[in-house]
Design a protein around this motif. Structure first.
Motif, PDB file in Angstrom:
ATOM      1  N   ILE A  34      20.827  32.294  66.937  1.00  0.00           N
ATOM      2  CA  ILE A  34      21.342  33.198  65.909  1.00  0.00           C
ATOM      3  C   ILE A  34      22.666  33.772  66.407  1.00  0.00           C
ATOM      4  CG2 ILE A  34      19.005  33.758  65.107  1.00  0.00           C
ATOM      5  CD1 ILE A  34      19.599  36.625  66.289  1.00  0.00           C
ATOM      6  N   PRO A  35      23.490  34.293  65.502  1.00  0.00           N
ATOM      7  CA  PRO A  35      24.752  34.882  65.949  1.00  0.00           C
ATOM      8  C   PRO A  35      24.505  36.041  66.925  1.00  0.00           C
ATOM      9  CG  PRO A  35      24.754  34.560  63.574  1.00  0.00           C
ATOM     10  CD  PRO A  35      23.360  34.284  64.047  1.00  0.00           C
ATOM     11  N   ALA A  41      29.201  41.771  64.534  1.00  0.00           N
ATOM     12  CA  ALA A  41      30.164  42.872  64.471  1.00  0.00           C
ATOM     13  C   ALA A  41      31.500  42.391  63.924  1.00  0.00           C
ATOM     14  CB  ALA A  41      30.341  43.493  65.850  1.00  0.00           C
ATOM     15  N   LYS A  42      31.950  41.247  64.388  1.00  0.00           N
ATOM     16  CA  LYS A  42      33.229  40.703  63.926  1.00  0.00           C
ATOM     17  C   LYS A  42      33.150  40.302  62.456  1.00  0.00           C
ATOM     18  CE  LYS A  42      36.661  37.182  64.988  1.00  0.00           C
ATOM     19  NZ  LYS A  42      37.001  36.028  65.820  1.00  0.00           N
ATOM     20  N   GLU A  43      32.061  39.602  62.086  1.00  0.00           N
ATOM     21  CA  GLU A  43      31.909  39.120  60.715  1.00  0.00           C
ATOM     22  C   GLU A  43      31.853  40.261  59.702  1.00  0.00           C
ATOM     23  OE1 GLU A  43      28.755  36.562  57.992  1.00  0.00           O
ATOM     24  OE2 GLU A  43      28.726  36.314  60.162  1.00  0.00           O
ATOM     25  N   THR A  50      25.443  48.655  66.304  1.00  0.00           N
ATOM     26  CA  THR A  50      24.740  48.685  65.015  1.00  0.00           C
ATOM     27  C   THR A  50      24.040  47.355  64.776  1.00  0.00           C
ATOM     28  OG1 THR A  50      26.350  50.247  64.122  1.00  0.00           O
ATOM     29  CG2 THR A  50      25.033  49.029  62.525  1.00  0.00           C
ATOM     30  N   ALA A  51      24.762  46.266  65.000  1.00  0.00           N
ATOM     31  CA  ALA A  51      24.157  44.940  64.856  1.00  0.00           C
ATOM     32  C   ALA A  51      23.026  44.777  65.867  1.00  0.00           C
ATOM     33  CB  ALA A  51      25.209  43.857  65.051  1.00  0.00           C
ATOM     34  N   GLY A  52      23.240  45.278  67.067  1.00  0.00           N
ATOM     35  CA  GLY A  52      22.244  45.168  68.122  1.00  0.00           C
ATOM     36  C   GLY A  52      20.942  45.858  67.774  1.00  0.00           C
TER      37      GLY A  52
END
Length: 119
Positions: A34-35, A41-43, A50-52
């Motif tokens: 998975i990304p 975060a970049k996308e 936050t993504a974490g």
């Protein structure tokens, strides 16, 4: 998984749900990478933390696992874990309120079953 985020739910929850949906829909298979949180975060132009948070919830549930220095991957039992979790949620969010309303309206279990089959 590229879709814009909305303001209806916390961002970390939307990230988690997108990964879950991709697994349930078959777009992410067991052992697929998975990304990374930085890629999310970049996308989505968000903080990697936050993504974490969304990703770590999936790690905690055993849906994905981390391989140090390599990345994060879909666990072999991810789909089963998610289906069981969503079934429980479906019962509490949809079936119980449906049954309660049917009882209030005097609809028998048999009538309700027929209505569901017709609907």
């Amino acid at each position: 998984m590229t879709h814009s985020l909305n303001n209806e739910k916390p961002i970390f929850q939307q990230i988690r749900e997108r990964i879950e949906d991709a697994i349930l829909d078959g777009h992410l298979q067991p052992e697929n990478r998975i990304p990374s949180t930085n890629e999310f975060a970049k996308e989505y132009q968000i903080n990697p933390a936050t993504a974490g948070k969304g990703v770590n919830e999936l790690v905690d549930k055993g849906v994905i696992y981390k391989q140090r220095g390599i990345g994060m991957f879909v666990s072999p039992h991810a789909r089963t874990i998610l289906i069981e979790e969503r079934k429980k949620s479906f019962i509490s969010q949809h079936i119980k309120p449906l049954k309660n309303e049917a009882t209030r309206l005097g609809i028998s279990d048999e009538e309700l079953q027929n209505m569901i089959q017709r609907g």
